[in-house]
Enzyme design. Structure first.
Site, PDB file in Angstrom:
ATOM      1  N   MET A 144      15.198  65.222 103.994  1.00 12.96           N
ATOM      2  CA  MET A 144      14.277  64.107 104.195  1.00 12.96           C
ATOM      3  C   MET A 144      12.956  64.543 104.826  1.00 12.96           C
ATOM      4  O   MET A 144      12.263  63.752 105.450  1.00 12.96           O
ATOM      5  CB  MET A 144      14.960  63.027 105.041  1.00 12.96           C
ATOM      6  CG  MET A 144      16.238  62.493 104.408  1.00 12.96           C
ATOM      7  SD  MET A 144      16.093  62.009 102.649  1.00 12.96           S
ATOM      8  CE  MET A 144      15.286  60.422 102.825  1.00 12.96           C
ATOM      9  N   ARG A 145      12.608  65.792 104.638  1.00  8.45           N
ATOM     10  CA  ARG A 145      11.348  66.317 105.176  1.00  8.45           C
ATOM     11  C   ARG A 145      10.468  66.717 103.991  1.00  8.45           C
ATOM     12  O   ARG A 145      10.959  67.299 103.024  1.00  8.45           O
ATOM     13  CB  ARG A 145      11.687  67.544 106.028  1.00  8.45           C
ATOM     14  CG  ARG A 145      10.586  68.055 106.893  1.00  8.45           C
ATOM     15  CD  ARG A 145      11.168  68.970 107.950  1.00  8.45           C
ATOM     16  NE  ARG A 145      11.936  68.218 108.935  1.00  8.45           N
ATOM     17  CZ  ARG A 145      11.402  67.560 109.961  1.00  8.45           C
ATOM     18  NH1 ARG A 145      10.107  67.557 110.153  1.00  8.45           N
ATOM     19  NH2 ARG A 145      12.191  66.903 110.803  1.00  8.45           N
TER      20      ARG A 145
ATOM     21  N   ASP B  45       7.732  63.569  94.755  1.00  8.38           N
ATOM     22  CA  ASP B  45       8.612  63.064  93.697  1.00  8.38           C
ATOM     23  C   ASP B  45       7.910  63.047  92.335  1.00  8.38           C
ATOM     24  O   ASP B  45       8.192  62.190  91.484  1.00  8.38           O
ATOM     25  CB  ASP B  45       9.135  61.656  94.056  1.00  8.38           C
ATOM     26  CG  ASP B  45       9.919  61.651  95.365  1.00  8.38           C
ATOM     27  OD1 ASP B  45      10.596  62.654  95.653  1.00  8.38           O
ATOM     28  OD2 ASP B  45       9.835  60.660  96.103  1.00  8.38           O
TER      29      ASP B  45
ATOM     30  N   GLU C 289       3.687  69.859  94.518  1.00  5.19           N
ATOM     31  CA  GLU C 289       2.925  69.354  95.656  1.00  5.19           C
ATOM     32  C   GLU C 289       2.872  67.821  95.664  1.00  5.19           C
ATOM     33  O   GLU C 289       2.613  67.218  96.699  1.00  5.19           O
ATOM     34  CB  GLU C 289       1.484  69.907  95.629  1.00  5.19           C
ATOM     35  CG  GLU C 289       1.369  71.382  95.988  1.00  5.19           C
ATOM     36  CD  GLU C 289       1.656  72.316  94.821  1.00  5.19           C
ATOM     37  OE1 GLU C 289       2.096  71.858  93.743  1.00  5.19           O
ATOM     38  OE2 GLU C 289       1.435  73.532  94.997  1.00  5.19           O
TER      39      GLU C 289
ATOM     40  N   HIS D  67      16.481  62.383  93.540  1.00  7.24           N
ATOM     41  CA  HIS D  67      15.777  61.219  94.092  1.00  7.24           C
ATOM     42  C   HIS D  67      16.460  59.953  93.576  1.00  7.24           C
ATOM     43  O   HIS D  67      16.735  59.843  92.376  1.00  7.24           O
ATOM     44  CB  HIS D  67      14.303  61.251  93.667  1.00  7.24           C
ATOM     45  CG  HIS D  67      13.527  60.113  94.230  1.00  7.24           C
ATOM     46  ND1 HIS D  67      13.150  60.060  95.556  1.00  7.24           N
ATOM     47  CD2 HIS D  67      13.087  58.961  93.670  1.00  7.24           C
ATOM     48  CE1 HIS D  67      12.498  58.925  95.778  1.00  7.24           C
ATOM     49  NE2 HIS D  67      12.449  58.249  94.647  1.00  7.24           N
TER      50      HIS D  67
ATOM     51  N   GLU E 110      24.785  60.093  91.109  1.00 12.79           N
ATOM     52  CA  GLU E 110      23.985  61.231  91.592  1.00 12.79           C
ATOM     53  C   GLU E 110      24.825  62.510  91.571  1.00 12.79           C
ATOM     54  O   GLU E 110      24.359  63.576  91.162  1.00 12.79           O
ATOM     55  CB  GLU E 110      23.492  60.991  93.030  1.00 12.79           C
ATOM     56  CG  GLU E 110      22.393  59.967  93.158  1.00 12.79           C
ATOM     57  CD  GLU E 110      21.836  59.883  94.584  1.00 12.79           C
ATOM     58  OE1 GLU E 110      21.756  60.912  95.270  1.00 12.79           O
ATOM     59  OE2 GLU E 110      21.487  58.767  95.008  1.00 12.79           O
TER      60      GLU E 110
ATOM     61  N   GLY F 210      25.301  64.751 103.308  1.00  7.52           N
ATOM     62  CA  GLY F 210      25.578  65.895 102.454  1.00  7.52           C
ATOM     63  C   GLY F 210      26.531  65.642 101.311  1.00  7.52           C
ATOM     64  O   GLY F 210      27.123  66.591 100.776  1.00  7.52           O
ATOM     65  N   SER F 211      26.650  64.393 100.848  1.00  5.07           N
ATOM     66  CA  SER F 211      27.608  64.165  99.760  1.00  5.07           C
ATOM     67  C   SER F 211      27.152  64.836  98.464  1.00  5.07           C
ATOM     68  O   SER F 211      27.991  65.312  97.683  1.00  5.07           O
ATOM     69  CB  SER F 211      27.861  62.673  99.553  1.00  5.07           C
ATOM     70  OG  SER F 211      26.764  62.036  98.952  1.00  5.07           O
ATOM     71  N   ASN F 212      25.848  64.904  98.216  1.00  7.84           N
ATOM     72  CA  ASN F 212      25.393  65.636  97.026  1.00  7.84           C
ATOM     73  C   ASN F 212      25.665  67.133  97.180  1.00  7.84           C
ATOM     74  O   ASN F 212      26.057  67.798  96.213  1.00  7.84           O
ATOM     75  CB  ASN F 212      23.906  65.376  96.774  1.00  7.84           C
ATOM     76  CG  ASN F 212      23.688  64.092  95.987  1.00  7.84           C
ATOM     77  OD1 ASN F 212      23.995  64.030  94.806  1.00  7.84           O
ATOM     78  ND2 ASN F 212      23.187  63.055  96.658  1.00  7.84           N
TER      79      ASN F 212
HETATM   80  C1  GAR Z   1      20.873  60.543  98.273  1.00  4.25           C
HETATM   81  O1  GAR Z   1      20.990  59.232  97.780  1.00  4.25           O
HETATM   82  C2  GAR Z   1      19.606  61.182  97.739  1.00  4.25           C
HETATM   83  O2  GAR Z   1      19.276  60.807  96.444  1.00  4.25           O
HETATM   84  C3  GAR Z   1      18.586  60.663  98.722  1.00  4.25           C
HETATM   85  O3  GAR Z   1      19.223  60.705  99.965  1.00  4.25           O
HETATM   86  C4  GAR Z   1      20.635  60.533  99.776  1.00  4.25           C
HETATM   87  C5  GAR Z   1      21.331  61.674 100.465  1.00  4.25           C
HETATM   88  O4  GAR Z   1      22.713  61.474 100.462  1.00  4.25           O
HETATM   89  N1  GAR Z   1      17.395  61.468  98.713  1.00  4.25           N
HETATM   90  C6  GAR Z   1      16.195  60.981  98.958  1.00  4.25           C
HETATM   91  O5  GAR Z   1      15.984  59.820  99.236  1.00  4.25           O
HETATM   92  C7  GAR Z   1      15.078  62.005  98.878  1.00  4.25           C
HETATM   93  N2  GAR Z   1      13.829  61.393  99.046  1.00  4.25           N
HETATM   94  P1  GAR Z   1      23.686  62.708 100.712  1.00  4.25           P
HETATM   95  O6  GAR Z   1      23.247  63.360 102.022  1.00  4.25           O
HETATM   96  O7  GAR Z   1      25.032  62.070 100.851  1.00  4.25           O
HETATM   97  O8  GAR Z   1      23.586  63.632  99.539  1.00  4.25           O
END
Ligand code: GAR
Length: 191
Positions: A93-94, A148, A145, A112, A177, A16-18
């Site tokens: 991630m779903r 990415d 749909e 992404h 990000e 969850g850092s984003n």
């Molecule tokens: C991030 O790097 C994000 O871009 C990636 O997962 C990580 C989540 O990190 N997302 C994907 O790969 C989506 N297909 P976070 O939980 O620390 O935000």
């Protein structure tokens, strides 16, 4: 009078850092959005514990055992109960179903970890290194749909350095990000 803030829900599956970056940006008085819900398909996701500790409304449900349609129907109800207007996927991630995309058409965005249209899907950093790319990065895009595949709203680049591993490159990309997502989400809700 200041404009009302747009209501954003954040979906995550892990660290969850984003999400944290988006929540912290939302604390700025001039930020055009507020975070009304943090939701997850993983009840044990560290990001959920962090959000709950901040006093942010959280919702979790594992799709295991109930199936994707029932899971997504419950998620949809939670999002509507929270009055979410925009959904920001942040390490969710779903795959979202076509039905869910259609219900929230044009209102779901995702971050992404590649410079789309390069490296859709998983293992983006390993693929960038294997290809010998000099530049890597991340993209924020509208969710459609096509995996990415929606409109790219913003990108940020970092150098790929000699000796980079997928982990060292991921860490360098993750730092950009956080800034890209907060800025792009603010622009998106205001447009
Ligand atoms: C991030 O790097 C994000 O871009 C990636 O997962 C990580 C989540 O990190 N997302 C994907 O790969 C989506 N297909 P976070 O939980 O620390 O935000």
């Amino acid at each position: 009078m200041t404009a009302p803030k747009r209501k954003v829900a954040i979906l995550l599956s892990g660290r969850g850092s984003n999400m944290i970056a988006l929540v912290e940006a939302a604390r700025e008085p001039a930020c055009p959005y507020e975070v009304v819900l943090v939701a997850s398909d993983k009840p044990e996701a560290p990001g959920i514990a962090w959000a709950a500790a901040q006093g942010i409304a959280t919702w979790t449900l594992s799709p295991k055992g109930i199936g994707k349609p029932a899971y997504e129907a419950a998620l949809d109800a939670a999002l509507r109960h929270a009055q979410a207007e925009t959904i920001a996927l942040a390490g969710y991630m779903r795959l979202v179903s076509d039905t869910f995309v259609a219900a929230w058409r044009g209102r779901i965005i995702n971050i992404h970890p590649s410079l789309l249209p390069k490296y859709k899907g998983l293992d983006t950093h390993a693929r960038a290194i294997a290809a010998g790319d000099a530049v890597a990065g991340c993209s924020v895009h509208v969710v459609t749909e096509e995996l990415d595949g929606g409109e790219v709203l913003g990108q940020a680049e970092v150098a790929v350095l000699p000796g980079d591993t997928p982990d060292t490159l991921a860490a360098r990309v993750l730092a950009v990000e956080h800034r890209l997502y907060a800025r792009t989400l603010a622009e998106f809700v205001a447009r």
